[in-house]
Design a protein around this motif. Sequence first.
Motif, PDB file in Angstrom:
ATOM      1  N   ASP A   1      65.254  91.235 -49.500  1.00  0.00           N
ATOM      2  CA  ASP A   1      64.634  91.527 -48.064  1.00  0.00           C
ATOM      3  C   ASP A   1      65.761  91.317 -47.059  1.00  0.00           C
ATOM      4  O   ASP A   1      66.300  90.357 -46.812  1.00  0.00           O
ATOM      5  CB  ASP A   1      63.434  90.211 -47.599  1.00  0.00           C
ATOM      6  CG  ASP A   1      62.252  90.317 -48.118  1.00  0.00           C
ATOM      7  OD1 ASP A   1      62.057  91.516 -48.987  1.00  0.00           O
ATOM      8  OD2 ASP A   1      61.340  89.456 -48.587  1.00  0.00           O
TER       9      ASP A   1
ATOM     10  N   LYS B   1      59.048  91.233 -41.732  1.00  0.00           N
ATOM     11  CA  LYS B   1      58.589  91.214 -42.852  1.00  0.00           C
ATOM     12  C   LYS B   1      57.701  92.548 -42.973  1.00  0.00           C
ATOM     13  O   LYS B   1      57.761  93.350 -44.140  1.00  0.00           O
ATOM     14  CB  LYS B   1      57.955  89.976 -43.409  1.00  0.00           C
ATOM     15  CG  LYS B   1      58.888  88.885 -43.613  1.00  0.00           C
ATOM     16  CD  LYS B   1      58.110  87.587 -43.815  1.00  0.00           C
ATOM     17  CE  LYS B   1      58.880  86.474 -44.277  1.00  0.00           C
ATOM     18  NZ  LYS B   1      58.237  85.173 -44.327  1.00  0.00           N
TER      19      LYS B   1
ATOM     20  N   ILE C   1      60.104  95.443 -43.419  1.00  0.00           N
ATOM     21  CA  ILE C   1      60.795  95.812 -44.535  1.00  0.00           C
ATOM     22  C   ILE C   1      59.860  96.091 -45.800  1.00  0.00           C
ATOM     23  O   ILE C   1      60.204  96.914 -46.500  1.00  0.00           O
ATOM     24  CB  ILE C   1      61.000  94.093 -45.008  1.00  0.00           C
ATOM     25  CG1 ILE C   1      62.381  93.677 -44.296  1.00  0.00           C
ATOM     26  CG2 ILE C   1      61.635  94.039 -46.509  1.00  0.00           C
ATOM     27  CD1 ILE C   1      62.658  92.161 -44.475  1.00  0.00           C
ATOM     28  N   GLU C   2      58.331  95.987 -45.426  1.00  0.00           N
ATOM     29  CA  GLU C   2      57.443  96.401 -46.463  1.00  0.00           C
ATOM     30  C   GLU C   2      57.250  97.746 -46.313  1.00  0.00           C
ATOM     31  O   GLU C   2      56.812  98.425 -47.205  1.00  0.00           O
ATOM     32  CB  GLU C   2      56.250  95.590 -46.267  1.00  0.00           C
ATOM     33  CG  GLU C   2      56.135  94.259 -47.032  1.00  0.00           C
ATOM     34  CD  GLU C   2      54.777  93.267 -46.412  1.00  0.00           C
ATOM     35  OE1 GLU C   2      53.977  93.954 -45.938  1.00  0.00           O
ATOM     36  OE2 GLU C   2      54.863  92.202 -46.691  1.00  0.00           O
TER      37      GLU C   2
ATOM     38  N   LEU D   1      63.949  84.217 -47.120  1.00  0.00           N
ATOM     39  CA  LEU D   1      63.552  85.529 -47.653  1.00  0.00           C
ATOM     40  C   LEU D   1      63.900  85.757 -48.885  1.00  0.00           C
ATOM     41  O   LEU D   1      64.747  84.958 -49.561  1.00  0.00           O
ATOM     42  CB  LEU D   1      64.515  86.382 -46.682  1.00  0.00           C
ATOM     43  CG  LEU D   1      64.150  86.549 -45.149  1.00  0.00           C
ATOM     44  CD1 LEU D   1      65.237  87.427 -44.586  1.00  0.00           C
ATOM     45  CD2 LEU D   1      62.865  87.112 -45.002  1.00  0.00           C
TER      46      LEU D   1
END
Length: 295
Positions: free
Chosen positions: A208, A164, A167-168, A204
């Motif tokens: 995402d 995560k 992904i950010e 998600l």
Amino acid sequence: MQQQQFEQMKNGDGFIAALDQSGGSTPKALALYGISEDEYSNKDEMFDLVHEMRKRIITSPAFDSEHILGAILFEQTMDRKIEGLYTGDYLAEKKGVVPFLKVDKGLAEESNGVQMMKPIHDLDETLKRANERNIFGTKMRSVIKEANPEGIKAVVDQQFEIGKQIIEASLVPIIEPEVDINSPEKEKCEDILKAEIRGHLDQLSQNDLVMLKLTIPTVANTYKELIDHPNVVRVVALSGGYPTDEANEKLTENEGLIASFSRALTQDLNVNQTDDAFNDTLQQAVDSIYRASIT
């Protein structure tokens, strides 16, 4: 995320070349290539030699986007250049191959039948540099050796927590919880792993997106529901120590699963080969892995 590269990874025919041996695995990779440990005296010399090996592979005419969708790089490889371009830029601009970066720092000691990742203290800085180097996504590896539900859950929790963060940073994480091919409980490990991964995927948000890198399963098509999941760009398979022919044979039994091979791609290459022999040998490996990936 570059849309063209996303489409290539999502829908293209081919496989991912894993060229990401790190400090711990580089001596083995060099030895397989015909360079023994007594031919270098420190890590700098070792990494110079392995970069020359990777450069020879990447610049070979056998290494092309007709067969190879992406390539996973070691951090030092990302920061080095090929023909005046950073490696990721060379892959993207000259080869049409999508660049990925290995971001993990190796494995922790075994506990509860698994090896989780060591802490990645500089991940934010690494992801910033990856974006500067036009990297599309990342890869990080854990290892599962026993069908211990607590251990497998911890591995998957850690992978998705860091995923995560990636992904950010506008990168696509390749989540790699490898099941050891020598585990006497391999099939059971894979059933537990699939359920844990599915649980995280379902949590998600729509935008995402992740990729998964998994050991070729004992039971064919075990991971089909993960391949078809809307949050999954692609599921790729590691060779896990299987020789090329065996890895290819197992891969063909799994619909939609493509290769992300390391040793199985490079096992017959040698530093002393002529360029013609080197290119021919690499072409044979590329062709065989490509056929297995599109079958």
